[in-house]
Each structure stands twice: as C-alpha cells, then as structure tokens.
Design an enzyme around this catalytic site. Structure first.
Site, short mmCIF file in Angstrom:
data_model
loop_
_atom_site.label_atom_id
_atom_site.label_comp_id
_atom_site.label_asym_id
_atom_site.label_seq_id
_atom_site.Cartn_x
_atom_site.Cartn_y
_atom_site.Cartn_z
N CYS A 113 0.82 -1.22 0.00
CA CYS A 113 0.00 0.00 0.00
C CYS A 113 0.85 1.27 0.00
O CYS A 113 0.35 2.36 -0.27
CB CYS A 113 -0.94 0.01 1.20
SG CYS A 113 -1.96 -1.46 1.27
N HIS A 263 -3.24 6.89 3.07
CA HIS A 263 -3.70 5.65 2.45
C HIS A 263 -5.12 5.35 2.95
O HIS A 263 -5.41 5.45 4.14
CB HIS A 263 -2.74 4.53 2.85
CG HIS A 263 -3.24 3.19 2.47
ND1 HIS A 263 -3.73 2.89 1.21
CD2 HIS A 263 -3.34 2.02 3.19
CE1 HIS A 263 -4.10 1.63 1.17
NE2 HIS A 263 -3.88 1.10 2.35
N ASN A 293 -10.10 -0.19 -0.17
CA ASN A 293 -8.64 -0.11 -0.08
C ASN A 293 -8.05 -0.55 -1.43
O ASN A 293 -8.12 -1.73 -1.77
CB ASN A 293 -8.18 -1.03 1.06
CG ASN A 293 -6.68 -1.03 1.26
OD1 ASN A 293 -5.92 -0.56 0.41
ND2 ASN A 293 -6.24 -1.58 2.38
O1 UT7 Z 1 -3.84 -1.35 3.65
C1 UT7 Z 1 -3.15 -1.76 4.79
C2 UT7 Z 1 -3.63 -3.07 5.13
N1 UT7 Z 1 -4.90 -3.24 5.73
C3 UT7 Z 1 -5.45 -2.50 6.69
O2 UT7 Z 1 -5.03 -1.43 7.02
C4 UT7 Z 1 -6.60 -3.08 7.41
C5 UT7 Z 1 -6.40 -2.96 8.89
N2 UT7 Z 1 -7.46 -3.64 9.70
C6 UT7 Z 1 -8.74 -3.29 9.66
O3 UT7 Z 1 -9.15 -2.40 8.95
C7 UT7 Z 1 -9.68 -4.00 10.62
O4 UT7 Z 1 -8.93 -4.77 11.53
C8 UT7 Z 1 -10.71 -4.91 9.89
C9 UT7 Z 1 -11.72 -4.06 9.15
C10 UT7 Z 1 -10.00 -5.85 8.92
C11 UT7 Z 1 -11.48 -5.76 10.92
O5 UT7 Z 1 -12.07 -4.92 11.90
P1 UT7 Z 1 -11.97 -5.31 13.45
O6 UT7 Z 1 -12.71 -4.31 14.22
O7 UT7 Z 1 -10.50 -5.49 13.76
O8 UT7 Z 1 -12.78 -6.67 13.49
P2 UT7 Z 1 -12.31 -8.12 13.93
O9 UT7 Z 1 -11.35 -8.67 12.92
O10 UT7 Z 1 -11.90 -8.11 15.35
O11 UT7 Z 1 -13.65 -8.90 13.82
C12 UT7 Z 1 -14.76 -8.61 14.70
C13 UT7 Z 1 -15.85 -9.59 14.37
C14 UT7 Z 1 -15.39 -11.04 14.34
O12 UT7 Z 1 -16.41 -11.82 14.86
P3 UT7 Z 1 -16.35 -12.34 16.41
O13 UT7 Z 1 -15.09 -13.15 16.50
O14 UT7 Z 1 -16.30 -11.09 17.24
O15 UT7 Z 1 -17.61 -13.12 16.55
C15 UT7 Z 1 -15.25 -11.33 12.88
O16 UT7 Z 1 -15.42 -12.70 12.56
O17 UT7 Z 1 -16.39 -9.31 13.07
C16 UT7 Z 1 -16.38 -10.52 12.30
N3 UT7 Z 1 -16.18 -10.16 10.89
C17 UT7 Z 1 -17.19 -9.85 10.07
N4 UT7 Z 1 -18.51 -9.79 10.24
C18 UT7 Z 1 -19.26 -9.45 9.21
C19 UT7 Z 1 -15.01 -10.04 10.22
N5 UT7 Z 1 -15.25 -9.67 8.95
C20 UT7 Z 1 -16.59 -9.55 8.83
C21 UT7 Z 1 -17.44 -9.19 7.77
N6 UT7 Z 1 -18.77 -9.16 8.00
N7 UT7 Z 1 -16.98 -8.88 6.57
#
Ligand code: UT7
Length: 336
Positions: A113, A263, A293
């Site tokens: 990125c 970004h 992204n």
């Molecule tokens: O470009 C540079 C690289 N990338 C980034 O900068 C991305 C950086 N990270 C992020 O933006 C965030 O960490 C994410 C958007 C990827 C995830 O957000 P989060 O608040 O960290 O969520 P999480 O991974 O802790 O997931 C929370 C819950 C989980 O369920 P449980 O375990 O709490 O029951 C996930 O399974 O949300 C669930 N989940 C979803 N639910 C619905 C994960 N993806 C999804 C989805 N739809 N697409």
C-alpha cells in the site's frame, strides 16, 4: 532552490461497481458491519481490458494530459503495484509500451500500500540528481484478482484502480516536494501477506516443510492474508509518527497542514490518525467509501480527486502518507 514538483495528476477507476449489498449475497456479511467497521460502501472491480498495466496507463495518460507533456518527454516511469499481471516484464514496461514513452526507463516498486509514496520518493531522488528529468509515477492494483472471495475478513476491504502523477523540476522556488521519508520493517512481514507463484523449484528441494524455516505459501490459494487488528494498530502509529517526525525536519507542525491524503484503508484508522496527530478531521481527504482499499493506487487516486475537486490551492501544504505490507510506510510533504 528548485524542487521536484507535481505537474499533473490522473486516475482510472474500473467501471464495474460492487456494493456492500452485492457482497451480502456472496459472503456472511452486512452493509451495516462493513460501513461501521471500515467506512467502505462500494469498490470497483476490474474486468477484461482493465488489467493492472492497462488501468495504470490510462491514469498515466490522464496525468500527462494535465501536465501538458507527451509520453516521449518522460524519462522515468515508476509503477507501485503488488498485483502486476506478470512477474516479467514489469508492469512499468507494459505501461511504457502502452503509452509509447520510448525515451523512458521503467521499473516496478513493490511496497504494497506504500507503493506510490515509495515511487514518488524514488523519483524525487532521481530528479534531485538530474533536474532535467521528467518522471511518471503510478500506483495501480487489481486486488479483486487476489482476494479470496469466500473470506469475509478480507474480501470486503479491497478494490481495483490506478492513480498517477507527473513530476518535474520547477523553477518556482516555493512549490514542490519539501521532504520525504520511507521506512520498512521486515520483521512484521507475516502480519500482511499476498502469496504468489512459488519461486523455489520443488525439484531442487532447497526447503523442506519441517526444517524450521518460515513456511511460505498458503493452503487456501494465492490470496491476501492479514492479521487485521495488528495491522490496524500499527498503521495508526506508523503514519502519525512518520508525519510528525518529517514535519519537524522542515520546521513545521501539524497546524501547517492544509490537506492530509493518507492511504485509504479504514475510516477508523483515519480517525485514529486524526486523533493522534490532533488534526481536524476535515483536513483529511477521504474517498475510501467509494473505492475501498486500493493499496498502492489509493493515495494517487485520492490525490487526483482532491486536485480535480479544487481542494488544493497554490501554496497549500499537502502531506501524503501510507502504510502497507512488508511492513512499509512513508510520508511526503509537498508545497502545492
Ligand atoms: O492497507 C493496509 C492493510 N490493511 C489495513 O489497514 C486493514 C487494517 N485492519 C482493519 O481495517 C480492521 O482490523 C478490519 C476491518 C480488517 C477488521 O475490523 P476489526 O474491528 O479489527 O474486526 P475483527 O477482525 O476483530 O472482527 C470482529 C468480528 C469477528 O467476529 P467475532 O469473532 O467477534 O464473533 C469477525 O469474525 O467481526 C467478524 N467479521 C465480520 N462480520 C461481518 C469479520 N469480517 C466480517 C465481515 N462481516 N466482513
């Protein structure tokens, strides 16, 4: 003092739009989750004829037009991408061919990125050594080809697109790149990965599965894999630290910034960045709601939009920053 200056910007967004509602039919997700957790509402998906180098060339053409230059006036083409359509030739060589930039030399930069910011920094250094050079810097990605569309953790986040700028040394003492700095930390490589075709020949048996070396490659396929929470926290810390440190080197502070183009990964990362830097949120350019992204393409697409929307006035202080896999990160300070 003459400095490398942005003469023109351009971008290309694939025509096909994939909304959160569309994704609800593909994986177990919801518009509500994606919107509140990321800020993304839709993303663009490249289709036939919109290969990584083709959209890069389209963005480049746009930037050349604004700069008032013809392709044969370009000496250097740098393309930031982690999704070139081929390992060889480089995406930059395909772009050169497509544009007919016959006098340029062309190279790819893989900094995920941060690819565009890395390319801009590299071009800046070339131009400072050879001020008559003109460079075309592009960030381009076809991420839809490289996400696992069954993995809701990643497939909702990414989109395709390309952005570009033309850099040339200006006689105007005030405008141009004031400072730029890049960082990498390969120790954090396993937090964000994109598998590619194996580069080890299995017949030579250099590396066996249990020889205590890092095992490269995913069981699921050649897709993006990410430890989202770790990346999130690092992105906020790295980008805010890089911006405030670099500002200090040119005797400026966050209060001097007119527009910050970071970004575009997640609206919550950008809120964290605003909080840490103590900059008003309105000074941060945001378009991730429309495109998701787009990795190396995100900063130059946003730069082109900001430019065409009239958000950049002559004399404004513009700051670009990015963070991505590697880890890589960096920032650029520009007087517009
Ligand atoms: O470009 C540079 C690289 N990338 C980034 O900068 C991305 C950086 N990270 C992020 O933006 C965030 O960490 C994410 C958007 C990827 C995830 O957000 P989060 O608040 O960290 O969520 P999480 O991974 O802790 O997931 C929370 C819950 C989980 O369920 P449980 O375990 O709490 O029951 C996930 O399974 O949300 C669930 N989940 C979803 N639910 C619905 C994960 N993806 C999804 C989805 N739809 N697409």
């Amino acid at each position: 003092m003459t400095r490398p200056t942005i003469l023109g910007t351009g971008s290309y967004l694939p025509k096909r739009i994939l909304t959160n509602r569309d994704l609800e039919k593909m994986v177990d997700t919801s518009d509500e989750w994606i919107t509140t957790r990321t800020g993304i509402k839709s993303r663009r998906i490249a289709t036939k004829g919109e290969e990584t180098s083709r959209i890069a060339a389209a963005a480049g053409k746009d930037a050349l037009k604004m700069a008032g230059l013809t392709p044969d006036e370009i000496d250097l083409i740098i393309v930031g991408t982690m999704t070139p359509e081929m390992a060889m030739p480089s995406c930059a060589c395909f772009v050169q061919q497509e544009l007919g930039a016959v006098n340029a030399f062309a190279l790819d930069v893989n900094a995920a990125c941060s690819g565009f910011v890395y390319g801009l920094d590299t071009a800046d250094k070339y131009l400072r050594c050879k001020p008559d050079m003109k460079a075309l810097i592009i960030g381009t990605e076809n991420l839809s080809a490289r996400v696992n569309w069954k993995d809701r953790d990643t497939c909702v986040l990414f989109g395709d697109g390309a952005g570009a700028c033309v850099l040339a040394t200006s006689d105007n003492n005030d405008s141009g790149i004031l400072a730029s700095r890049l960082f990498s930390d390969g120790r954090l490589s396993d937090l964000l990965m994109l598998d590619s075709a194996p580069s080890m020949n299995p017949d030579l048996n250099f590396q066996t599965k249990n020889n205590n070396k890092t095992e490269i490659g995913s069981e699921q396929g050649p897709y993006i894999r990410m430890k989202g929470k770790d990346v999130f926290k690092f992105a906020v810390r790295a980008m805010s630290g890089a911006v405030s440190e670099l500002l200090a080197t040119v005797d400026m502070t966050v209060a001097d910034i007119d527009l910050l183009i970071p970004h575009q990964a997640n609206i919550r990362i950008l809120k964290g960045l605003a909080d840490r830097l103590n900059i008003p949120f309105e000074k941060i350019f945001i378009n991730l709601n429309k495109y998701g992204n787009t990795s190396a393409a995100s900063v130059p697409i946003a730069l082109d939009e900001a430019n065409r929307e009239g958000r950049l006035k002559k004399g404004d202080l513009l700051v670009l920053c990015a963070m991505g896999g590697g880890f890589t990160w960096g920032t650029t300070i520009i007087r517009w």
